[in-house]
Scaffold this motif. Structure first.
Motif, mmCIF file in Angstrom:
data_model
loop_
_atom_site.group_PDB
_atom_site.id
_atom_site.type_symbol
_atom_site.label_atom_id
_atom_site.label_comp_id
_atom_site.label_asym_id
_atom_site.label_seq_id
_atom_site.Cartn_x
_atom_site.Cartn_y
_atom_site.Cartn_z
ATOM 1 N N LEU A 42 0.834 -1.201 0.000
ATOM 2 C CA LEU A 42 0.000 0.000 0.000
ATOM 3 C C LEU A 42 0.865 1.246 0.000
ATOM 4 N N GLY A 43 0.483 2.199 -0.810
ATOM 5 C CA GLY A 43 1.171 3.485 -0.859
ATOM 6 C C GLY A 43 0.168 4.553 -1.228
ATOM 7 N N SER A 44 0.455 5.781 -0.865
ATOM 8 C CA SER A 44 -0.495 6.845 -1.191
ATOM 9 C C SER A 44 0.224 8.162 -1.434
ATOM 10 N N VAL A 45 -0.494 9.032 -2.127
ATOM 11 C CA VAL A 45 -0.020 10.382 -2.432
ATOM 12 C C VAL A 45 -1.055 11.347 -1.883
ATOM 13 N N SER A 46 -0.580 12.383 -1.196
ATOM 14 C CA SER A 46 -1.478 13.387 -0.632
ATOM 15 C C SER A 46 -1.213 14.735 -1.298
ATOM 16 N N PHE A 47 -2.299 15.423 -1.632
ATOM 17 C CA PHE A 47 -2.187 16.736 -2.270
ATOM 18 C C PHE A 47 -3.437 17.540 -1.971
ATOM 19 N N GLU A 68 -8.416 -0.006 -11.012
ATOM 20 C CA GLU A 68 -9.049 -0.424 -9.758
ATOM 21 C C GLU A 68 -8.082 -0.435 -8.583
ATOM 22 N N ARG A 69 -6.809 -0.285 -8.840
ATOM 23 C CA ARG A 69 -5.815 -0.306 -7.756
ATOM 24 C C ARG A 69 -5.779 1.001 -6.978
ATOM 25 N N VAL A 70 -6.539 1.998 -7.393
ATOM 26 C CA VAL A 70 -6.477 3.298 -6.724
ATOM 27 C C VAL A 70 -7.827 3.639 -6.101
ATOM 28 N N GLU A 71 -7.750 4.224 -4.901
ATOM 29 C CA GLU A 71 -8.938 4.717 -4.198
ATOM 30 C C GLU A 71 -8.687 6.167 -3.795
ATOM 31 N N ARG A 72 -9.704 6.991 -3.907
ATOM 32 C CA ARG A 72 -9.596 8.413 -3.562
ATOM 33 C C ARG A 72 -10.317 8.663 -2.254
ATOM 34 N N SER A 73 -9.718 9.493 -1.411
ATOM 35 C CA SER A 73 -10.383 9.913 -0.177
ATOM 36 C C SER A 73 -9.901 11.312 0.182
ATOM 37 N N THR A 74 -10.621 11.944 1.093
ATOM 38 C CA THR A 74 -10.251 13.273 1.581
ATOM 39 C C THR A 74 -10.162 13.201 3.093
ATOM 40 N N ASP A 75 -9.110 13.804 3.662
ATOM 41 C CA ASP A 75 -8.941 13.754 5.114
ATOM 42 C C ASP A 75 -9.590 14.963 5.790
ATOM 43 N N ALA A 76 -9.501 15.010 7.101
ATOM 44 C CA ALA A 76 -10.138 16.068 7.889
ATOM 45 C C ALA A 76 -9.534 17.452 7.620
ATOM 46 N N LEU A 118 3.581 8.245 0.740
ATOM 47 C CA LEU A 118 4.035 7.293 1.749
ATOM 48 C C LEU A 118 3.875 5.871 1.259
ATOM 49 N N VAL A 119 4.737 5.016 1.798
ATOM 50 C CA VAL A 119 4.689 3.581 1.537
ATOM 51 C C VAL A 119 4.594 2.907 2.895
ATOM 52 N N SER A 120 3.658 1.960 3.028
ATOM 53 C CA SER A 120 3.382 1.321 4.312
ATOM 54 C C SER A 120 4.152 0.021 4.496
ATOM 55 N N PHE A 121 4.488 -0.225 5.769
ATOM 56 C CA PHE A 121 5.186 -1.439 6.187
ATOM 57 C C PHE A 121 4.498 -1.971 7.442
ATOM 58 N N ALA A 122 4.621 -3.271 7.676
ATOM 59 C CA ALA A 122 4.050 -3.889 8.882
ATOM 60 C C ALA A 122 4.861 -5.136 9.210
ATOM 61 N N VAL A 179 0.790 11.633 10.240
ATOM 62 C CA VAL A 179 -0.225 11.532 9.190
ATOM 63 C C VAL A 179 -1.299 10.566 9.670
ATOM 64 N N TRP A 180 -1.947 10.944 10.792
ATOM 65 C CA TRP A 180 -2.982 10.104 11.391
ATOM 66 C C TRP A 180 -4.053 9.789 10.369
ATOM 67 N N GLY A 181 -4.428 8.545 10.302
ATOM 68 C CA GLY A 181 -5.512 8.129 9.437
ATOM 69 C C GLY A 181 -5.179 8.139 7.955
ATOM 70 N N ALA A 182 -3.904 8.230 7.614
ATOM 71 C CA ALA A 182 -3.538 8.208 6.198
ATOM 72 C C ALA A 182 -3.976 6.880 5.580
ATOM 73 N N PRO A 183 -4.564 6.929 4.401
ATOM 74 C CA PRO A 183 -4.991 5.688 3.758
ATOM 75 C C PRO A 183 -3.799 4.744 3.538
#
Length: 185
Positions: A42-47, A68-76, A118-122, A179-183
């Motif tokens: 998972l990775g995301s771009v914020s703008f 289909e690999r991309v989802e759009r959202s808006t943060d607070a 960002l790129v996520s790791f776990a 980046v609390w709640g970042a997708p």
């Protein structure tokens, strides 16, 4: 004029180097060896989205390219996030797609609207972390959230030590904003 700027404490803005994103796959190997954290795919771009048809068309084109690999959202805070999904083993392809999103926005004149990528790791124990690229600084930093909007500072510092030879790390810790709640995180 340079001497006057230095006397007055002014600094020149850092030019972002989007190609630094391509160092993430090799840095991920080092990170996994040092911390046990592996890519999640998972990775995301914020703008900050701009008004107008040109921006809407560009965003639509980017979303069509990634399918289909991309989802759009808006943060607070009003920032738009494009979350890209790949198999965890496809980190190179994920980084290429994040680079394409950033480059498309920058090439169309919307570079000042870019906040971060960002790129996520776990790990198997449930620890999570993102390696965050600050567009305006051209640097990376680790962000490791814990429940209750707390941070795992020890993990962040351990990751900083592991990544320091691989990526340009943000030296000013006050710029390691959460980046609390970042997708994807």
């Amino acid at each position: 004029m340079k001497w006057l700027d230095s006397l007055l404490g002014r600094t020149k803005a850092v030019k972002p180097n989007l190609d630094a994103l391509f160092a993430l796959p090799s840095a991920a190997v080092t990170l996994q060896a040092a911390t046990g954290l592996a890519p999640t795919g998972l990775g995301s771009v914020s703008f900050r989205a701009a008004e107008g048809g040109a921006f809407a068309t560009l965003e639509s084109d980017v979303r069509a390219l990634l399918g289909e690999r991309v989802e759009r959202s808006t943060d607070a805070y009003g920032y738009t996030w494009l979350l890209v999904r790949r198999a965890p083993s496809d980190l190179g392809d994920l980084v290429t797609e994040l680079h394409a999103v950033n480059s498309s926005l920058e090439g169309a004149g919307f570079g000042p609207s870019l906040l971060c990528s960002l790129v996520s790791f776990a790990d198997p124990d449930g620890r999570r972390m993102a390696v965050v690229y600050l567009y305006k600084r051209g640097t990376f930093y680790p962000f490791a959230p814990r429940p209750g909007e707390r941070r795992d500072n020890a993990l962040e510092l351990q990751a900083r030590g592991a990544l320091a030879g691989e990526l340009p790390i943000e030296e000013d810790l006050s710029r390691w904003f959460p980046v609390w709640g970042a997708p994807g995180l």
